[in-house]
Design a protein around this motif. Structure first.
Motif, PDB file in Angstrom:
ATOM      1  N   VAL A 144       1.219  -3.892   5.404  1.00 23.93           N
ATOM      2  CA  VAL A 144       1.737  -2.439   5.219  1.00 23.93           C
ATOM      3  C   VAL A 144       1.565  -2.078   3.470  1.00 23.93           C
ATOM      4  CG1 VAL A 144       3.355  -1.969   6.746  1.00 23.93           C
ATOM      5  CG2 VAL A 144       3.985  -2.777   4.117  1.00 23.93           C
ATOM      6  N   VAL A 145       0.994  -0.514   3.286  1.00 23.26           N
ATOM      7  CA  VAL A 145       0.244  -0.332   1.891  1.00 23.26           C
ATOM      8  C   VAL A 145       1.346   0.924   1.522  1.00 23.26           C
ATOM      9  CG1 VAL A 145      -0.711   0.803   0.283  1.00 23.26           C
ATOM     10  CG2 VAL A 145      -1.497  -0.796   1.963  1.00 23.26           C
ATOM     11  N   VAL A 146       2.616   0.977   0.386  1.00 25.43           N
ATOM     12  CA  VAL A 146       3.298   1.843   0.246  1.00 25.43           C
ATOM     13  C   VAL A 146       2.630   2.243  -1.258  1.00 25.43           C
ATOM     14  CG1 VAL A 146       5.458   1.115   1.178  1.00 25.43           C
ATOM     15  CG2 VAL A 146       5.278   0.656  -0.822  1.00 25.43           C
ATOM     16  N   ASP A 147       3.487   3.992  -1.493  1.00 21.37           N
ATOM     17  CA  ASP A 147       2.874   4.072  -2.966  1.00 21.37           C
ATOM     18  C   ASP A 147       4.185   4.462  -3.803  1.00 21.37           C
ATOM     19  OD1 ASP A 147       2.536   5.948  -4.847  1.00 21.37           O
ATOM     20  OD2 ASP A 147       1.502   8.093  -4.088  1.00 21.37           O
ATOM     21  N   HIS A 148       3.658   3.863  -4.987  1.00 23.99           N
ATOM     22  CA  HIS A 148       4.928   3.500  -5.871  1.00 23.99           C
ATOM     23  C   HIS A 148       5.724   4.366  -5.964  1.00 23.99           C
ATOM     24  CE1 HIS A 148       6.060  -0.579  -4.868  1.00 23.99           C
ATOM     25  NE2 HIS A 148       5.090  -0.747  -5.767  1.00 23.99           N
ATOM     26  N   ASP A 149       4.894   6.075  -6.278  1.00 18.80           N
ATOM     27  CA  ASP A 149       5.408   6.767  -7.072  1.00 18.80           C
ATOM     28  C   ASP A 149       5.579   8.166  -6.299  1.00 18.80           C
ATOM     29  OD1 ASP A 149       3.922   6.814  -9.739  1.00 18.80           O
ATOM     30  OD2 ASP A 149       1.922   5.605  -8.814  1.00 18.80           O
TER      31      ASP A 149
END
Ligand SMILES: [Zn+2]
Length: 286
Positions: A174-179
């Protein structure tokens, strides 16, 4: 007639005429007979262009709508076909539902929203639909949502991790957007090739805009990030830092405990044969 106009509002249908309303005594459901308004008729189910009518298609068919109180509601209409220059002979579009869907737009939206808020099993009970129907609705709602929204837009600081399912036998990368705090991408697998497909989708230009990538210490993530994100700083994510520190602390605790027990046994063996009061009086530190 006034009540049929009222039902048009209650059903939440647009560009639709409600012709009649009946209780189906066999199925025990409320059936609203409807038709698209003039401007919405004879349009291709795919491109929505106005086309010549071809035939009646499969005749009358029903679409499940949101319940009215406790009773299930269906819209019923002709499913005529049109002849589209681009798409050939095809079922005509209807304003109340997606092409070839068996549920109205409002029904789809409610199921899709519920799927983000609760379990799939709860959705099947509340909406009185099958397990597979929930999946089919999510797929078609997401297909439409995806067209309006670019999950990779403005991506600069991302987190990469893997999660297990099926009791640890299968993995998702999985890839998340930290912003934004949002999940932007996920795919089955836990290897370089899987992560590579994310960067393929992102493209070289947007990969170069990534400034920070957080991940655990896995070598397969580090090597792909180094190769595909040349400008990114790789960071250890706080979850794994805390996990590593806790594990290290646990090892120290176990070692100290083992040592303490060893010392205690040694002291015990030295005191064998001595008078009890003498053994008890000896300090442990000896
Ligand atoms: Zn078409």
């Amino acid at each position: 007639m006034r009540s049929l106009t009222l039902w048009r509002t209650l059903l939440g249908v647009d560009k639709t005429v409600v012709e009649d309303l009946n209780l189906d005594p066999v199925a025990g459901v409320l059936v609203a007979s409807v038709r698209p308004t003039g401007s919405a008729r004879h349009r291709c189910g795919v491109c929505l262009k106005r086309c010549p009518r071809y035939d009646r298609g499969a005749g009358r068919r029903r679409w499940r709508a949101l319940d009215a109180g406790t009773i299930q509601v269906y819209l019923e209409a002709d499913s005529s076909r049109v002849s589209c220059r681009e798409h050939g002979v095809i079922v005509a579009a209807v304003p109340w539902a997606r092409h070839q869907a068996g549920h109205t737009h409002h029904f789809d939206s409610q199921v899709a929203w519920l799927a983000t808020q609760t379990s799939k099993a709860a959705v099947t009970v509340l909406m009185r639909i099958a397990w597979r129907t929930v999946g089919a609705i999510i797929t078609r709602v997401w297909a439409d949502t995806e067209k309006l929204h670019d999950p990779f837009a403005g991506l600069t600081r991302i987190g990469i991790d893997e999660i297990s399912y099926k009791r640890g036998r299968k993995f998702l990368t999985v890839v998340v957007d930290h912003d934004s705090g949002r999940l932007v991408w996920a795919a089955p697998g836990q290897d370089k090739a899987t992560l590579g497909t994310f960067f393929d989708a992102l493209g070289a230009e947007r990969s170069a805009l990534i400034t920070h990538v957080s991940a655990d210490g896995a070598a397969w993530i580090a090597s792909v990030v180094a190769a595909r994100c040349p400008n990114a700083v790789r960071c250890a994510d706080p979850f794994h830092v805390v996990k590593w520190a806790t594990e290290a602390l646990d090892e120290v605790r176990k070692a100290a405990w083992t040592e303490a027990r060893k010392q205690a046994r040694l002291n015990e063996s030295r005191t064998v044969g001595r008078p009890v009061h003498d053994a008890q009086a000896r300090p442990h530190s000896e």
